[in-house]
Design a protein around this motif. Structure first.
Motif, PDB file in Angstrom:
ATOM      1  N   PHE A  51      -5.039 -12.644 -40.263  1.00  0.00           N
ATOM      2  CA  PHE A  51      -4.677 -11.680 -39.227  1.00  0.00           C
ATOM      3  C   PHE A  51      -3.808 -10.557 -39.790  1.00  0.00           C
ATOM      4  O   PHE A  51      -3.939  -9.395 -39.377  1.00  0.00           O
ATOM      5  CB  PHE A  51      -3.957 -12.384 -38.081  1.00  0.00           C
ATOM      6  CG  PHE A  51      -4.878 -13.043 -37.098  1.00  0.00           C
ATOM      7  CD1 PHE A  51      -5.694 -12.274 -36.279  1.00  0.00           C
ATOM      8  CD2 PHE A  51      -4.928 -14.418 -36.978  1.00  0.00           C
ATOM      9  CE1 PHE A  51      -6.551 -12.860 -35.363  1.00  0.00           C
ATOM     10  CE2 PHE A  51      -5.778 -15.022 -36.065  1.00  0.00           C
ATOM     11  CZ  PHE A  51      -6.591 -14.240 -35.254  1.00  0.00           C
ATOM     12  N   SER A  92      -1.950  -5.926 -32.319  1.00  0.00           N
ATOM     13  CA  SER A  92      -2.340  -7.254 -31.847  1.00  0.00           C
ATOM     14  C   SER A  92      -2.597  -8.194 -33.015  1.00  0.00           C
ATOM     15  O   SER A  92      -2.143  -9.347 -33.010  1.00  0.00           O
ATOM     16  CB  SER A  92      -3.590  -7.145 -30.969  1.00  0.00           C
ATOM     17  OG  SER A  92      -3.367  -6.310 -29.855  1.00  0.00           O
ATOM     18  N   CYS A  96      -0.341 -11.601 -33.859  1.00  0.00           N
ATOM     19  CA  CYS A  96      -0.962 -12.920 -34.027  1.00  0.00           C
ATOM     20  C   CYS A  96      -0.657 -13.500 -35.401  1.00  0.00           C
ATOM     21  O   CYS A  96      -0.325 -14.690 -35.537  1.00  0.00           O
ATOM     22  CB  CYS A  96      -2.473 -12.810 -33.827  1.00  0.00           C
ATOM     23  SG  CYS A  96      -2.994 -12.483 -32.131  1.00  0.00           S
ATOM     24  N   PRO A 109       0.746 -19.700 -30.264  1.00  0.00           N
ATOM     25  CA  PRO A 109      -0.304 -18.700 -30.492  1.00  0.00           C
ATOM     26  C   PRO A 109      -1.207 -18.493 -29.286  1.00  0.00           C
ATOM     27  O   PRO A 109      -1.643 -17.365 -29.017  1.00  0.00           O
ATOM     28  CB  PRO A 109      -1.084 -19.267 -31.688  1.00  0.00           C
ATOM     29  CG  PRO A 109      -0.135 -20.172 -32.374  1.00  0.00           C
ATOM     30  CD  PRO A 109       0.711 -20.760 -31.280  1.00  0.00           C
ATOM     31  N   ALA A 110      -1.495 -19.551 -28.545  1.00  0.00           N
ATOM     32  CA  ALA A 110      -2.336 -19.410 -27.362  1.00  0.00           C
ATOM     33  C   ALA A 110      -1.643 -18.551 -26.308  1.00  0.00           C
ATOM     34  O   ALA A 110      -2.278 -17.706 -25.665  1.00  0.00           O
ATOM     35  CB  ALA A 110      -2.671 -20.786 -26.788  1.00  0.00           C
ATOM     36  N   ALA A 113      -1.781 -14.924 -27.520  1.00  0.00           N
ATOM     37  CA  ALA A 113      -3.132 -14.377 -27.384  1.00  0.00           C
ATOM     38  C   ALA A 113      -3.441 -14.035 -25.931  1.00  0.00           C
ATOM     39  O   ALA A 113      -4.028 -12.984 -25.632  1.00  0.00           O
ATOM     40  CB  ALA A 113      -4.151 -15.375 -27.922  1.00  0.00           C
ATOM     41  N   LEU A 116      -1.611 -10.860 -25.066  1.00  0.00           N
ATOM     42  CA  LEU A 116      -2.235  -9.690 -25.663  1.00  0.00           C
ATOM     43  C   LEU A 116      -3.501  -9.274 -24.912  1.00  0.00           C
ATOM     44  O   LEU A 116      -3.807  -8.080 -24.811  1.00  0.00           O
ATOM     45  CB  LEU A 116      -2.565  -9.966 -27.131  1.00  0.00           C
ATOM     46  CG  LEU A 116      -1.360 -10.055 -28.078  1.00  0.00           C
ATOM     47  CD1 LEU A 116      -1.814 -10.470 -29.464  1.00  0.00           C
ATOM     48  CD2 LEU A 116      -0.614  -8.729 -28.143  1.00  0.00           C
ATOM     49  N   VAL A 117      -4.234 -10.256 -24.395  1.00  0.00           N
ATOM     50  CA  VAL A 117      -5.414  -9.935 -23.586  1.00  0.00           C
ATOM     51  C   VAL A 117      -4.993  -9.172 -22.333  1.00  0.00           C
ATOM     52  O   VAL A 117      -5.608  -8.163 -21.956  1.00  0.00           O
ATOM     53  CB  VAL A 117      -6.191 -11.215 -23.230  1.00  0.00           C
ATOM     54  CG1 VAL A 117      -7.271 -10.927 -22.187  1.00  0.00           C
ATOM     55  CG2 VAL A 117      -6.839 -11.798 -24.471  1.00  0.00           C
TER      56      VAL A 117
END
Length: 222
Positions: A51, A92, A96, A109-110, A113, A116-117
């Protein structure tokens, strides 16, 4: 009278067929288990480096036009899909990678993420409604200067139902919510920070006004 023979059943064939998916699943599980045994916690570090590299490459291509044909092609594709929201792609990737390299628990991390969505959806939607809300079937250049195709898919229905101001408020709130999720910041903390900042600015303004009046008074006496 001879007993009738029963036709052969496909029970054995069905049993063999039912065993095959299980065998395949167990093979996939063995591969995953072997990968986790060999890499262990380094799996997160490997993905974090991937990443981070993607963040650098996309930043060179989108911000500095310094990634050659790859960067120009990436900018063309992302501007068509995301419009101005493409500028958040390197950020982004970087976020990550940073989270994975820090070695946080799996839930971290989930969460990032997901946040960020939300940020991305809100950003392209806001870009669409604030840049003239170009039609989805219109000029592609206008879409690239707004929120791209994704921004039109999100912002156009929202503006049709809520109007431009309502859609902007809703999508801006979604963007802010995503930022809170990414930074793991509570709304209460934000309110307290705003209140503290406001009080500090008020005190500075009061001191400035007092000094100004004091200086004006001395000038009047003199």
């Amino acid at each position: 009278m001879a007993a009738k023979r029963r036709p052969p059943t496909s029970r054995g064939k069905g049993a063999r067929a039912s065993r095959r998916p299980a065998a395949r699943q167990s093979a996939v599980a063995r591969i995953r288990r072997a990968g986790s045994e060999h890499l262990g916690r380094q799996a997160d570090e490997v993905w974090g480096i991937v990443f981070a590299v993607m963040a650098c490459l996309t930043a060179l291509g989108l911000y500095a036009d310094a990634a050659g044909p790859f960067g120009r092609g990436l900018d063309l594709v992302l501007s068509t899909l995301l419009g101005l929201g493409r500028l958040l792609v390197p950020v982004s990737f970087g976020v990550c990678g940073w989270v994975l390299l820090r070695g946080r628990p799996r839930a971290e991390p989930a969460r990032v993420a997901f946040g960020l969505v939300l940020v991305g959806v809100g950003a392209v939607g806001v870009a669409h409604v604030t840049q003239g809300a170009p039609k989805l079937g219109g000029e592609i250049e206008r879409l690239r200067e707004a929120g791209g195709i994704l921004g039109a898919l999100i912002g156009q229905p929202a503006a049709a139902v809520l109007g431009t101001w309502g859609a902007g408020f809703l999508l801006g709130s979604l963007l802010a919510l995503g930022a809170l999720v990414v930074t793991k910041t509570s709304v209460r903390r934000v309110v307290h920070a705003i209140a503290d900042t406001t009080r500090g600015l008020g005190r500075l303004l009061a001191r400035g006004m007092a000094r100004h009046l004091e200086t004006a008074g001395f000038d009047a006496v003199g």
